[in-house]
Scaffold this motif. Structure first.
Motif, PDB file in Angstrom:
ATOM      1  N   PHE A  92       0.866  -1.182   0.000  1.00  0.00           N
ATOM      2  CA  PHE A  92       0.000   0.000   0.000  1.00  0.00           C
ATOM      3  C   PHE A  92       0.899   1.228   0.000  1.00  0.00           C
ATOM      4  O   PHE A  92       1.523   1.555   1.018  1.00  0.00           O
ATOM      5  CB  PHE A  92      -0.906  -0.011   1.234  1.00  0.00           C
ATOM      6  CG  PHE A  92      -1.927   1.107   1.257  1.00  0.00           C
ATOM      7  CD1 PHE A  92      -3.190   0.914   0.726  1.00  0.00           C
ATOM      8  CD2 PHE A  92      -1.620   2.340   1.807  1.00  0.00           C
ATOM      9  CE1 PHE A  92      -4.136   1.935   0.751  1.00  0.00           C
ATOM     10  CE2 PHE A  92      -2.553   3.365   1.838  1.00  0.00           C
ATOM     11  CZ  PHE A  92      -3.812   3.161   1.308  1.00  0.00           C
ATOM     12  N   ASN A 142     -11.164   0.876   4.307  1.00  0.00           N
ATOM     13  CA  ASN A 142     -10.995  -0.537   3.918  1.00  0.00           C
ATOM     14  C   ASN A 142     -10.169  -1.342   4.916  1.00  0.00           C
ATOM     15  O   ASN A 142      -9.812  -2.491   4.639  1.00  0.00           O
ATOM     16  CB  ASN A 142     -10.369  -0.668   2.520  1.00  0.00           C
ATOM     17  CG  ASN A 142     -11.211  -0.028   1.448  1.00  0.00           C
ATOM     18  OD1 ASN A 142     -12.436   0.003   1.541  1.00  0.00           O
ATOM     19  ND2 ASN A 142     -10.571   0.514   0.418  1.00  0.00           N
ATOM     20  N   PHE A 161      -7.082  -0.848   5.771  1.00  0.00           N
ATOM     21  CA  PHE A 161      -5.666  -0.944   5.438  1.00  0.00           C
ATOM     22  C   PHE A 161      -4.822  -0.637   6.668  1.00  0.00           C
ATOM     23  O   PHE A 161      -5.129   0.277   7.439  1.00  0.00           O
ATOM     24  CB  PHE A 161      -5.301   0.035   4.319  1.00  0.00           C
ATOM     25  CG  PHE A 161      -5.843  -0.340   2.972  1.00  0.00           C
ATOM     26  CD1 PHE A 161      -5.537  -1.560   2.401  1.00  0.00           C
ATOM     27  CD2 PHE A 161      -6.663   0.534   2.269  1.00  0.00           C
ATOM     28  CE1 PHE A 161      -6.028  -1.910   1.154  1.00  0.00           C
ATOM     29  CE2 PHE A 161      -7.163   0.203   1.022  1.00  0.00           C
ATOM     30  CZ  PHE A 161      -6.847  -1.030   0.464  1.00  0.00           C
ATOM     31  N   SER A 166     -14.278   4.221  -0.746  1.00  0.00           N
ATOM     32  CA  SER A 166     -13.573   2.952  -0.548  1.00  0.00           C
ATOM     33  C   SER A 166     -12.820   2.542  -1.807  1.00  0.00           C
ATOM     34  O   SER A 166     -11.640   2.171  -1.763  1.00  0.00           O
ATOM     35  CB  SER A 166     -14.586   1.868  -0.159  1.00  0.00           C
ATOM     36  OG  SER A 166     -14.023   0.586  -0.242  1.00  0.00           O
ATOM     37  N   ARG A 167     -13.478   2.626  -2.928  1.00  0.00           N
ATOM     38  CA  ARG A 167     -12.861   2.199  -4.186  1.00  0.00           C
ATOM     39  C   ARG A 167     -11.839   3.224  -4.684  1.00  0.00           C
ATOM     40  O   ARG A 167     -10.848   2.862  -5.316  1.00  0.00           O
ATOM     41  CB  ARG A 167     -13.959   1.940  -5.218  1.00  0.00           C
ATOM     42  CG  ARG A 167     -14.872   0.801  -4.767  1.00  0.00           C
ATOM     43  CD  ARG A 167     -16.071   0.552  -5.645  1.00  0.00           C
ATOM     44  NE  ARG A 167     -16.972  -0.401  -4.995  1.00  0.00           N
ATOM     45  CZ  ARG A 167     -18.047  -0.907  -5.554  1.00  0.00           C
ATOM     46  NH1 ARG A 167     -18.380  -0.563  -6.782  1.00  0.00           N
ATOM     47  NH2 ARG A 167     -18.812  -1.765  -4.887  1.00  0.00           N
ATOM     48  N   THR A 183      -8.542   2.539  -2.857  1.00  0.00           N
ATOM     49  CA  THR A 183      -7.919   1.331  -3.398  1.00  0.00           C
ATOM     50  C   THR A 183      -7.303   1.598  -4.762  1.00  0.00           C
ATOM     51  O   THR A 183      -6.196   1.134  -5.063  1.00  0.00           O
ATOM     52  CB  THR A 183      -8.959   0.200  -3.515  1.00  0.00           C
ATOM     53  OG1 THR A 183      -9.560  -0.014  -2.238  1.00  0.00           O
ATOM     54  CG2 THR A 183      -8.308  -1.091  -3.979  1.00  0.00           C
ATOM     55  N   LEU A 217      -4.261  -1.024  -6.111  1.00  0.00           N
ATOM     56  CA  LEU A 217      -4.619  -2.359  -5.656  1.00  0.00           C
ATOM     57  C   LEU A 217      -5.995  -2.728  -6.201  1.00  0.00           C
ATOM     58  O   LEU A 217      -6.768  -1.855  -6.583  1.00  0.00           O
ATOM     59  CB  LEU A 217      -4.650  -2.414  -4.120  1.00  0.00           C
ATOM     60  CG  LEU A 217      -3.331  -2.113  -3.402  1.00  0.00           C
ATOM     61  CD1 LEU A 217      -3.570  -2.004  -1.904  1.00  0.00           C
ATOM     62  CD2 LEU A 217      -2.295  -3.190  -3.694  1.00  0.00           C
ATOM     63  N   HIS A 234      -9.735  -3.819  -5.651  1.00  0.00           N
ATOM     64  CA  HIS A 234     -10.686  -3.644  -4.559  1.00  0.00           C
ATOM     65  C   HIS A 234     -11.201  -4.999  -4.090  1.00  0.00           C
ATOM     66  O   HIS A 234     -11.494  -5.884  -4.899  1.00  0.00           O
ATOM     67  CB  HIS A 234     -11.861  -2.779  -5.028  1.00  0.00           C
ATOM     68  CG  HIS A 234     -12.711  -2.268  -3.915  1.00  0.00           C
ATOM     69  ND1 HIS A 234     -13.915  -2.841  -3.584  1.00  0.00           N
ATOM     70  CD2 HIS A 234     -12.527  -1.245  -3.044  1.00  0.00           C
ATOM     71  CE1 HIS A 234     -14.440  -2.185  -2.570  1.00  0.00           C
ATOM     72  NE2 HIS A 234     -13.621  -1.214  -2.219  1.00  0.00           N
ATOM     73  N   ASN A 235     -11.291  -5.163  -2.783  1.00  0.00           N
ATOM     74  CA  ASN A 235     -11.778  -6.414  -2.198  1.00  0.00           C
ATOM     75  C   ASN A 235     -13.295  -6.488  -2.344  1.00  0.00           C
ATOM     76  O   ASN A 235     -14.029  -5.789  -1.653  1.00  0.00           O
ATOM     77  CB  ASN A 235     -11.372  -6.472  -0.720  1.00  0.00           C
ATOM     78  CG  ASN A 235     -11.819  -7.750  -0.047  1.00  0.00           C
ATOM     79  OD1 ASN A 235     -12.453  -8.617  -0.660  1.00  0.00           O
ATOM     80  ND2 ASN A 235     -11.499  -7.889   1.225  1.00  0.00           N
TER      81      ASN A 235
END
Length: 526
Positions: free
Chosen positions: A20, A234, A236, A273-274, A277, A282, A284-285
């Motif tokens: 990250f 998120n 992190f 959130s997105r 990310t 990264l 996105h989960n």
């Protein structure tokens, strides 16, 4: 209504997560996004720790924030320095952040093994650091590092560290589960003890997720009366991460009925959130609660049918409250309800008695038995549905292609070349291209042939390419599934292909991707 203060540490604690990484520009953009969703405190970093954090506190002054207060983070002064000569404290003041948060040791183990000082000297470090900073800052927060571990080892001393912070002038005492291993029942009892010792003193919670309890512990702390919650977007953070604000914020607002951000700001949570990310480069989960793509996904046919009748059957909230949306993946587990809901997403109205629904369901189950998967390939699914309805247009016809991967020397990379003949716009077109691998060469040759007739294909790019050898396959001679994610200036879409030949599977997915792009552009122009 009681308001819980949200303290975001994505820009500091979040960046300690593996893989990250944020540039200065990324940190500024995220800070502005956090301000838009109403976060009360944005911890920008540790001034003096690295040039990027120093630059952040300089650069952020150029932006007017409407909701958030920028916070600088640091430690108590060094045991060998008086506070007025301590570089760490002086750098915190020089950052000109309106809020400063410093951490101190709550654990006797940490005092002896990490600080290598006495219990009494540690209490002085806490008290003196805060007292020195207080006249220079609008608000002062104290993070009691390793508090819960320290309390279990020596509750009397852990409480003494809080007393020192309170005497030093901290506006809020934040109890930190730094190692992330405290179970919720234990945390509740410890917080109650702190509240009895410090009645009326504002408390906060800072939880880590090493035992998968960070969100639960944060919510429990809020229910007990903690006024501030620290966490990251998120979740992190170092090791297993920090408490996930994307779960905490909606839980506070929608489950506990407490104020923290506005309803309108909450609808931007999924977007935020997105966004974070994406800037961290990264993926996105999709399985995140509230904000993940699968958070409101209904794969089973019975579930999808029930949601079609009443979303409350299998959804704990309306996804639109957090800016998310319902997702109905179509697979071999699907029923007619899934097909109808998915068709509706594509702008197609079908009924359960429509023969297209039954035919499409049978077709999907046959294809998935062969190895196709439509959960990540909804563009292929939409094309399949439109073909069943007689709405799929043929934009070009393949007359043939050949792919050669020539290697001329052992220490030289191969040279992939593709030639292709297609019929398009009443013309036969023959093109060739060299690529970075045979699939890329084929992709380039096809686009080269079509772009002169469909110029907007130049906007299209391949974002992701996945190959999987399917179970029960015969090693290198087995069946493979190719999933392609494509994008243009407006959207992303996924397509799929399956074959024992990786080039053929890739071709199927590429053709669907191009056809979907052309169909989408045509719809937009109508």
């Amino acid at each position: 209504m009681r308001c819980v203060k949200i303290y975001d540490t994505t820009l500091r604690d979040g960046t300690q997560a593996e893989e990250f990484n944020l540039s200065l520009g990324d940190k500024i953009r995220i800070a502005r996004k956090l301000d838009q969703i109403g976060v009360h405190y944005i911890e920008g970093g540790w001034p003096g720790a690295n040039p990027k954090d120093n630059d952040f506190f300089l650069e952020i002054r150029n932006y007017a924030l409407n909701n958030s207060r920028i916070t600088a983070f640091g430690s108590t002064h060094h045991k060998d320095n008086p506070p007025e000569q301590d570089p760490n404290l002086l750098t915190l003041i020089a950052s000109q952040a309106p809020v400063i948060t410093i951490f101190g040791k709550s654990s006797v183990f940490q005092v002896k093994e990490v600080l290598r000082t006495t219990r009494e000297r540690n209490l002085e470090l806490i008290r003196n650091s805060l007292a020195f900073l207080k006249p220079h800052v609008e608000e002062l927060i104290y993070d009691a590092e390793h508090f819960f571990d320290g309390f279990r080892d020596d509750p009397v001393y852990a409480l003494q560290t809080l007393e020192a912070a309170n005497q030093g002038g901290a506006a809020c005492l934040v109890l930190c589960d730094t190692n992330g291993g405290t179970v919720t029942s234990n945390l509740i009892e410890i917080i109650k003890t702190v509240q009895e010792r410090f009645p009326g003193v504002p408390l906060g919670i800072h939880a880590h997720n090493d035992a998968e309890m960070a969100v639960a512990n944060s919510i429990a702390a809020v229910e007990l009366g903690c006024e501030q919650v620290q966490g990251t977007i998120n979740g992190f953070g170092e090791r297993c991460g920090n408490a996930n604000l994307c779960s905490i914020i909606p839980s506070i607002k929608l489950k506990l009925g407490l104020d923290c951000i506005t309803d309108q700001q909450l609808t931007r949570l999924c977007e935020t959130s997105r966004f974070v990310t994406e800037l961290a480069n990264l993926r996105h989960n999709r399985y995140l609660p509230y904000v993940g793509r699968s958070a409101f996904a209904h794969k089973g046919g019975m579930h999808a049918a029930a949601v079609l009748r009443n979303p409350r059957a299998y959804e704990h909230i309306d996804p639109e409250l957090v800016g998310n949306e319902r997702h109905i993946p179509v697979s071999e587990l699907s029923g007619k309800g899934s097909i109808i809901l998915k068709a509706r997403e594509f702008g197609l109205e079908l009924s359960r008695t429509d023969p297209v629904v039954e035919d499409t369901l049978k077709k999907i189950k046959q294809l998935e038995h062969q190895g196709f998967q439509f959960e990540g390939a909804e563009a292929s699914l939409e094309l399949l549905l439109r073909e069943a309805l007689g709405q799929r247009k043929k934009y070009f016809q393949l007359l043939g292609f050949r792919v050669i991967d020539q290697k001329v020397a052992e220490d030289e990379p191969p040279i992939p070349e593709a030639t292709i003949r297609v019929h398009v716009g009443g013309n036969e077109v023959h093109t060739a291209a060299i690529g970075k691998g045979p699939v890329n060469a084929l992709d380039k040759a096809l686009l080269k042939a079509l772009t002169r007739f469909y110029p907007r294909l130049a906007e299209m790019r391949l974002e992701d390419y996945k190959v999987r050898v399917l179970p029960d396959s015969e090693g290198t001679g087995g069946t493979v599934r190719v999933l392609i994610e494509s994008a243009d200036n407006d959207s992303r879409w996924g397509t799929v292909g399956v074959s024992f030949d990786i080039i053929e599977a890739s071709w199927q997915a590429l053709v669907d991707s191009i056809n979907y792009k052309l169909f989408k552009d045509e719809q937009q122009s109508d």
